[in-house]
Design a protein around this motif. Structure first.
Motif, PDB file in Angstrom:
ATOM      1  N   HIS A 117       0.835  -1.211   0.000  1.00 37.56           N
ATOM      2  CA  HIS A 117       0.000   0.000   0.000  1.00 37.56           C
ATOM      3  C   HIS A 117       0.862   1.251   0.000  1.00 37.56           C
ATOM      4  O   HIS A 117       0.580   2.208  -0.739  1.00 37.56           O
ATOM      5  N   GLU A 176      -3.288  -6.974  -6.169  1.00 32.41           N
ATOM      6  CA  GLU A 176      -4.546  -6.416  -5.681  1.00 32.41           C
ATOM      7  C   GLU A 176      -4.314  -5.336  -4.624  1.00 32.41           C
ATOM      8  O   GLU A 176      -5.043  -4.359  -4.542  1.00 32.41           O
ATOM      9  N   SER A 177      -3.288  -5.499  -3.806  1.00 29.50           N
ATOM     10  CA  SER A 177      -2.968  -4.481  -2.800  1.00 29.50           C
ATOM     11  C   SER A 177      -2.550  -3.178  -3.471  1.00 29.50           C
ATOM     12  O   SER A 177      -2.973  -2.085  -3.062  1.00 29.50           O
ATOM     13  N   GLU A 231      -5.670  -1.572  -5.008  1.00 26.96           N
ATOM     14  CA  GLU A 231      -6.518  -0.949  -3.991  1.00 26.96           C
ATOM     15  C   GLU A 231      -5.930   0.385  -3.534  1.00 26.96           C
ATOM     16  O   GLU A 231      -6.640   1.381  -3.379  1.00 26.96           O
ATOM     17  N   ARG A 286      -6.474   3.132  -6.132  1.00 24.01           N
ATOM     18  CA  ARG A 286      -7.837   3.661  -6.130  1.00 24.01           C
ATOM     19  C   ARG A 286      -8.088   4.559  -4.916  1.00 24.01           C
ATOM     20  O   ARG A 286      -8.637   5.656  -5.032  1.00 24.01           O
ATOM     21  N   THR A 287      -7.682   4.112  -3.736  1.00 21.54           N
ATOM     22  CA  THR A 287      -7.967   4.896  -2.526  1.00 21.54           C
ATOM     23  C   THR A 287      -7.159   6.192  -2.488  1.00 21.54           C
ATOM     24  O   THR A 287      -7.625   7.196  -1.954  1.00 21.54           O
TER      25      THR A 287
END
Length: 327
Positions: free
Chosen positions: A157, A188-189, A192, A195-196
């Motif tokens: 992240h 996928e991390s 995510e 997007r955030t």
């Protein structure tokens, strides 16, 4: 051992104490025994000593593939760190299926290893009904959080946020993303976090493009993005896909970074030699290997050690593939 004892003029028990590093042997006697060992070419039986001690000083490494940069550099970090601690590694590559994962863990009981580092997705471990041999310890690398296993991973992240925020700070209105495979926890991390980070900045996330970590899939995504006039910035989930993007943009006449900026992830050894040199997120693979080995050894020292999660920080490396958007 009897021949060494005879040549050195000592008992077989003294030879055994010297070979095991016992401290209750007179220095002069120890030197005499060592000279006799050297003269006769004697080497202690490591397997027998391991059985006697109840440890093999070997760590098993289970992983899906040796073909990816991340796995190879993580494996190198594990091997280096294990060697520093006086341990060897036993490598066990397996196919990424539930049956193969379960079979690999069944085989661990036949191997002379003290603990295991698994470089694989934790959901496969949990759904494959993989059972560790009694007393075996394990650390999982590059995987999701779990309360069953200790986990060591790059802070996925953080790395993705660094990449996206860098592009936003340069003035780009939004950032397109070429993601890794859906089955990949790391992919996928990063997706995510892409997007955030955009949402936190009040930006709209463009349609997602998905690749398979290869330069070919990045090239295919780049061919599509080259036809998007509003695309001025792209974050690729790894450097190989970023390389494919650079080629596609070059062939389409989209200049990097004058017309479109590109950021990768990994900082592979060749990233600084891309044209242009690639801005990317550097992973500390040696740190992941070091923490993985430390996690196994901590459990070996104290079986009551609870599962832990260690996230190794990333670093944004800014090179020449990123710039403010065109006027």
């Amino acid at each position: 051992m009897a021949d060494v004892a005879k040549l050195a003029g000592v008992s077989a028990q003294t030879v055994s104490r010297v070979s095991n590093g016992a401290g209750d042997v007179v220095d002069a006697t120890r030197e005499r025994v060592l000279r006799a060992m050297d003269e006769l070419g004697y080497r202690p039986n490591g397997a027998a000593r391991a059985l006697k001690r109840g440890e093999f000083r070997t760590i098993g490494v289970v992983l899906f593939t040796l073909s990816t940069t991340g796995n190879m550099r993580t494996l190198e970090g594990i091997a280096d760190s294990a060697a520093e601690q006086g341990y060897a590694i036993t490598l066990l590559p397996v196919a990424p299926t539930q049956a193969k994962v379960a079979g690999a863990f069944d085989r661990l009981s036949e191997l002379a290893v003290d603990g295991v580092i698994a470089i694989m997705e934790v959901h496969l471990l949990d759904t494959a009904q993989a059972v560790l041999p009694p007393g075996m310890t394990m650390v999982v690398v590059d995987s999701g959080g779990t309360d069953r296993h200790s986990v060591v991973d790059t802070d996925q992240h953080l790395g993705a946020r660094q990449a996206v925020q860098h592009l936003l700070d340069l003035g780009h209105e939004t950032v397109w993303h070429v993601a890794g495979p859906e089955a990949s926890y790391a992919g996928e991390s990063r997706c995510e976090a892409w997007r955030t980070t955009l949402e936190a900045a009040g930006r709209t996330a463009p349609p997602l493009l998905r690749g398979d970590w290869s330069a070919e899939s990045g090239y295919a995504a780049g061919q599509r993005l080259a036809g998007e006039p509003g695309c001025t910035a792209v974050f690729a989930a790894n450097d190989q896909m970023a390389l494919g993007l650079l080629r596609a943009f070059h062939e389409a006449g989209r200049r990097v970074p004058q017309d479109v900026s590109v950021v990768g992830f990994d900082d592979v050894p060749d990233a600084a030699s891309y044209i242009p040199p690639l801005t990317t997120v550097r992973q500390d693979f040696a740190g992941v290997g070091r923490h993985s080995v430390a996690g196994v050894l901590a459990q070996l020292r104290d079986r009551r050690t609870p599962p832990t999660t260690v996230l190794v920080p990333t670093e944004l490396v800014v090179r020449e593939s990123t710039a403010p958007p065109p006027d």
